[in-house]
Design a protein around this motif. Structure first.
Motif, PDB file in Angstrom:
ATOM      1  N   GLU A 138      24.684  54.203  -8.209  1.00  0.00           N
ATOM      2  CA  GLU A 138      24.530  53.964  -9.650  1.00  0.00           C
ATOM      3  C   GLU A 138      24.608  55.256 -10.447  1.00  0.00           C
ATOM      4  O   GLU A 138      23.891  55.460 -11.432  1.00  0.00           O
ATOM      5  N   GLU A 139      25.483  56.148  -9.998  1.00  0.00           N
ATOM      6  CA  GLU A 139      25.722  57.410 -10.682  1.00  0.00           C
ATOM      7  C   GLU A 139      27.225  57.635 -10.791  1.00  0.00           C
ATOM      8  O   GLU A 139      28.025  56.856 -10.249  1.00  0.00           O
TER       9      GLU A 139
ATOM     10  N   GLN B 241      37.443  59.764 -12.274  1.00  0.00           N
ATOM     11  CA  GLN B 241      36.007  59.551 -12.470  1.00  0.00           C
ATOM     12  C   GLN B 241      35.692  58.074 -12.370  1.00  0.00           C
ATOM     13  O   GLN B 241      36.384  57.239 -12.953  1.00  0.00           O
ATOM     14  N   LEU B 242      34.665  57.761 -11.602  1.00  0.00           N
ATOM     15  CA  LEU B 242      34.203  56.390 -11.443  1.00  0.00           C
ATOM     16  C   LEU B 242      32.762  56.322 -11.920  1.00  0.00           C
ATOM     17  O   LEU B 242      31.902  57.055 -11.422  1.00  0.00           O
ATOM     18  N   ALA B 243      32.503  55.473 -12.876  1.00  0.00           N
ATOM     19  CA  ALA B 243      31.168  55.394 -13.469  1.00  0.00           C
ATOM     20  C   ALA B 243      30.277  54.441 -12.696  1.00  0.00           C
ATOM     21  O   ALA B 243      30.706  53.369 -12.266  1.00  0.00           O
ATOM     22  N   GLY B 244      29.020  54.849 -12.531  1.00  0.00           N
ATOM     23  CA  GLY B 244      28.030  53.978 -11.919  1.00  0.00           C
ATOM     24  C   GLY B 244      27.368  53.104 -12.961  1.00  0.00           C
ATOM     25  O   GLY B 244      27.735  53.131 -14.139  1.00  0.00           O
TER      26      GLY B 244
ATOM     27  N   SER C  83      27.137  62.880  -9.695  1.00  0.00           N
ATOM     28  CA  SER C  83      26.359  63.627 -10.681  1.00  0.00           C
ATOM     29  C   SER C  83      25.604  62.688 -11.614  1.00  0.00           C
ATOM     30  O   SER C  83      25.962  61.517 -11.771  1.00  0.00           O
ATOM     31  N   GLY C  84      24.569  63.239 -12.225  1.00  0.00           N
ATOM     32  CA  GLY C  84      23.774  62.477 -13.170  1.00  0.00           C
ATOM     33  C   GLY C  84      22.628  63.310 -13.709  1.00  0.00           C
ATOM     34  O   GLY C  84      22.473  64.489 -13.354  1.00  0.00           O
TER      35      GLY C  84
ATOM     36  N   ALA D 230      21.829  60.647  -1.727  1.00  0.00           N
ATOM     37  CA  ALA D 230      23.144  60.898  -2.316  1.00  0.00           C
ATOM     38  C   ALA D 230      24.003  61.740  -1.384  1.00  0.00           C
ATOM     39  O   ALA D 230      25.196  61.461  -1.193  1.00  0.00           O
ATOM     40  N   VAL D 231      23.402  62.775  -0.784  1.00  0.00           N
ATOM     41  CA  VAL D 231      24.146  63.646   0.117  1.00  0.00           C
ATOM     42  C   VAL D 231      24.644  62.870   1.328  1.00  0.00           C
ATOM     43  O   VAL D 231      25.814  62.978   1.714  1.00  0.00           O
ATOM     44  N   ASP D 232      23.784  62.071   1.938  1.00  0.00           N
ATOM     45  CA  ASP D 232      24.172  61.314   3.125  1.00  0.00           C
ATOM     46  C   ASP D 232      25.350  60.388   2.838  1.00  0.00           C
ATOM     47  O   ASP D 232      26.334  60.347   3.593  1.00  0.00           O
TER      48      ASP D 232
END
Length: 261
Positions: free
Chosen positions: A104-105, A122-125, A225-226, A239-241
């Motif tokens: 959701e980011e 860019q893909l929006a969450g 990002s967010g 997020a990293v995983d």
């Protein structure tokens, strides 16, 4: 008009004419100097100089029939570079869209271009706050997660050449020392991802991971990002995983095989 400004106008006119030559050859297939001159409405000597300059750059070549010109292999090289970027976006977009849905980011795809990170997609969450649209924009390498990931594909000397000697401070936490930047980029290589908090903008957090081609080169960066307030340590770990797993899947689709696994 000054001599300098006059020269500038002449240079721009030459560029426009050179582009027109390429368009003519693309349409006609092969043309002689006389035909090119007629198409451009210029003297034959001007057409010859344009063709000679383009031939020197491999953008046009003379056919077996001397005096006839056609598009050269340099065009294929340039087209290949563009195709490679389009391939990255094409392969990454479905997975990036799913990543944006899961976290959701906002998810971005960036490449190294002219000393900066150029955002291709860019893909929006589904986050509450709308995200800034970065597509087509160039952002600094030293102050972003995408930038540090892209730098991780370069040698230390190449990094110094790309970023220059002075690094601009965008926030109080921006890395402005090249030696420190080199250390952080080396850590990115070790970890396989980059985390940047409040370095480009106060309140903005981003994590990024590299996209590799079949040769193992870092050809792009995938990031999430967010707002920093949504990225506590636990959220960053998640997020990293998911980001690293997605980046590895995209790289696999581009022909990369992780030989360290």
């Amino acid at each position: 008009m000054s001599a300098t400004s006059g020269a500038g106008v002449g240079t721009v006119q030459s560029v426009h004419r050179a582009v027109r030559v390429l368009e003519v050859l693309a349409h006609e297939g092969e043309c002689g100097v006389t035909q090119v001159a007629a198409e451009l409405g210029v003297h034959k000597s001007t057409a010859f100089r344009l063709l000679a300059a383009l031939e020197a750059g491999d953008l046009v070549e003379q056919s077996a029939e001397r005096g006839k010109y056609r598009l050269g292999v340099g065009i294929l090289r340039l087209a290949g570079a563009t195709t490679a970027r389009l391939d990255v976006v094409q392969e990454a977009r479905p997975l990036a869209r799913e990543l944006a849905r899961q976290l959701e980011e906002t998810v971005n795809i960036a490449v190294l271009h002219d000393g900066a990170a150029l955002y291709l997609d860019q893909l929006a969450g589904a986050s509450v706050l709308p995200s800034h649209n970065w597509v087509g924009q160039r952002i600094p390498l030293h102050a972003t997660s995408n930038g540090k990931v892209l730098l991780s594909g370069l040698s230390a000397e190449q990094i110094r050449q790309v970023v220059g000697g002075r690094l601009r401070a965008y926030t109080p936490t921006t890395v402005t020392n090249v030696r420190q930047l080199l250390k952080e980029v080396e850590q990115v290589r070790v970890d396989g991802y980059a985390v940047v908090v409040d370095e480009l903008e106060v309140g903005l957090t981003a994590v990024a991971a590299p996209l590799h081609n079949a040769h193992g080169d870092v050809i792009a960066s995938l990031s999430v990002s967010g707002p920093s307030f949504r990225f506590d340590p636990g959220s960053i770990d998640v997020a990293v995983d998911r980001l690293v797993a997605t980046a590895q899947e995209v790289s696999s689709r581009l022909g990369w095989r992780d030989r360290t696994a």
